[in-house]
Enzyme design. Structure first.
Site, PDB file in Angstrom:
ATOM      1  CG  ASN A  58      -8.456  -1.187  12.559  1.00  0.00           C
ATOM      2  OD1 ASN A  58      -7.634  -1.796  11.975  1.00  0.00           O
ATOM      3  ND2 ASN A  58      -9.021  -0.172  11.868  1.00  0.00           N
ATOM      4  CG  HIS A  83      -5.574  -1.999   9.505  1.00  0.00           C
ATOM      5  ND1 HIS A  83      -5.582  -0.460   9.483  1.00  0.00           N
ATOM      6  CD2 HIS A  83      -4.306  -2.020   9.423  1.00  0.00           C
ATOM      7  CE1 HIS A  83      -4.483  -0.027   9.848  1.00  0.00           C
ATOM      8  NE2 HIS A  83      -3.635  -0.888   9.770  1.00  0.00           N
ATOM      9  CD  GLU A 114      -8.533   1.180   8.167  1.00  0.00           C
ATOM     10  OE1 GLU A 114      -8.166   0.284   8.899  1.00  0.00           O
ATOM     11  OE2 GLU A 114      -7.937   2.254   8.355  1.00  0.00           O
ATOM     12  CG  ASP A 150      -0.330  -0.477   2.586  1.00  0.00           C
ATOM     13  OD1 ASP A 150       1.006  -0.249   2.650  1.00  0.00           O
ATOM     14  OD2 ASP A 150      -0.865  -1.005   3.273  1.00  0.00           O
TER      15      ASP A 150
HETATM   16  C1  F6R Z   1       1.564  -1.308   6.167  1.00  0.00           C
HETATM   17  C2  F6R Z   1       0.375  -1.859   6.219  1.00  0.00           C
HETATM   18  C3  F6R Z   1      -0.445  -1.687   7.511  1.00  0.00           C
HETATM   19  C4  F6R Z   1       0.589  -1.860   8.813  1.00  0.00           C
HETATM   20  C5  F6R Z   1      -0.542  -1.799  10.153  1.00  0.00           C
HETATM   21  C6  F6R Z   1       0.635  -2.336  11.179  1.00  0.00           C
HETATM   22  O1  F6R Z   1       2.241  -1.528   4.944  1.00  0.00           O
HETATM   23  O2  F6R Z   1       0.054  -2.337   5.258  1.00  0.00           O
HETATM   24  O3  F6R Z   1      -1.468  -2.547   7.569  1.00  0.00           O
HETATM   25  O4  F6R Z   1       0.835  -3.256   8.751  1.00  0.00           O
HETATM   26  O5  F6R Z   1      -1.047  -0.633  10.152  1.00  0.00           O
HETATM   27  O6  F6R Z   1       1.375  -0.864  11.422  1.00  0.00           O
HETATM   28  P1  F6R Z   1       2.401  -0.936  12.561  1.00  0.00           P
HETATM   29  O7  F6R Z   1       3.602  -2.143  12.142  1.00  0.00           O
HETATM   30  O8  F6R Z   1       3.300   0.326  12.276  1.00  0.00           O
HETATM   31  O9  F6R Z   1       1.970  -1.111  13.686  1.00  0.00           O
END
Ligand code: F6R
Length: 241
Positions: free
Chosen positions: A136, A138, A143, A67
């Site tokens: 959450n 995701h 989301e 992403d």
């Molecule tokens: C990042 C992504 C997100 C993160 C998630 C956790 O490319 O796709 O899904 O993996 O938000 O983020 P961190 O690792 O910062 O807790």
């Protein structure tokens, strides 16, 4: 889902790096799906070390990222392309043309999604997809919702994600509200998925995955139960709280 419990973040990162190192040694032209965020930074450090100290060769490896925020240019240090260059690509012998992070050119976002979906189709099934998880639930930027996208799409970030990710920005207002993200079908198109989670903030989400016997689009990570080869690597804090 296979679960590996590690004592801390370093052990989690090393475990994930071992799996990827083995993959790249066995198949030098592996296709790797990569994630950003704080979780995989340690993994990328270990891979850089493997390259510098043991000569792990990335010259034939191809990568695709999950992403990217909409509206941040590649020079913005919060963009995911910047993150990937800074935390991995600039420190290993991967060819720039073999690395792919979705582009989010504000002028034609639909075209950006079409281009990325075509790229994913052309590049084919990934050998390994690395994932983090949002508090959450995701995965990538899919989301919680009643419906989830199958293919790469433009998505709205939830208030919760904006709040959580504001830790990387000067102020909350600077966090983009939209992102371009692989969909569930894209994420699933990998032979193996490595899901990484560390720290207390992820405990509730990990508990839901391990103990909730359900799949629910309002908790996107639960859908990973439907993939035949997911390895969850967690540290004790995320596992025990
Ligand atoms: C990042 C992504 C997100 C993160 C998630 C956790 O490319 O796709 O899904 O993996 O938000 O983020 P961190 O690792 O910062 O807790």
């Amino acid at each position: 889902m296979k679960t590996i419990i590690c004592k801390d973040y370093d052990e989690m990162s090393k475990k994930a790096a071992e799996i990827i190192t083995k993959q790249v040694k066995e198949k030098p032209d592996s296709v790797l799906g990569l994630a950003t965020g704080s979780t995989p930074i340690g993994l990328y450090k270990c891979l850089i070390e493997e390259h510098k100290e043991n000569g792990l060769d990335f010259s034939k490896v191809k990568t695709v990222n999950l992403d990217e925020y909409v509206g941040l240019g590649e020079k913005d240090d919060q963009s995911y392309i910047y993150f990937m260059r800074d935390n991995l690509f600039n420190h290993i012998n991967i060819k720039k043309e073999n690395t792919h992070v979705p582009e989010s050119n504000k002028e034609d976002l639909k075209l950006d999604t079409e281009k990325y979906n075509k790229l994913l189709d052309d590049i084919g099934t990934r050998d390994i997809q690395v994932l983090g998880i949002g508090v959450n639930g995701h995965i990538a930027f899919n989301e919680p919702d009643d419906k989830l996208n199958l293919r790469t799409s433009i998505v709205d970030l939830t208030e919760e994600t904006i709040e959580v990710n504001s830790r990387f920005f000067e102020k909350k207002e600077d966090v983009p509200t939209k992102a371009i993200s692989m969909g569930l079908e894209d994420i699933f198109d990998a032979k193996c998925i490595i899901l990484l989670a560390n720290g207390k903030s992820k405990k509730e989400a990990i508990d839901k995955i391990l103990n909730g016997k359900f799949v629910d689009t309002n908790f996107p990570a639960s859908l990973l139960h439907l993939h035949p080869n997911v390895v969850l690597i967690v540290d004790e804090e995320a596992y025990n709280g």
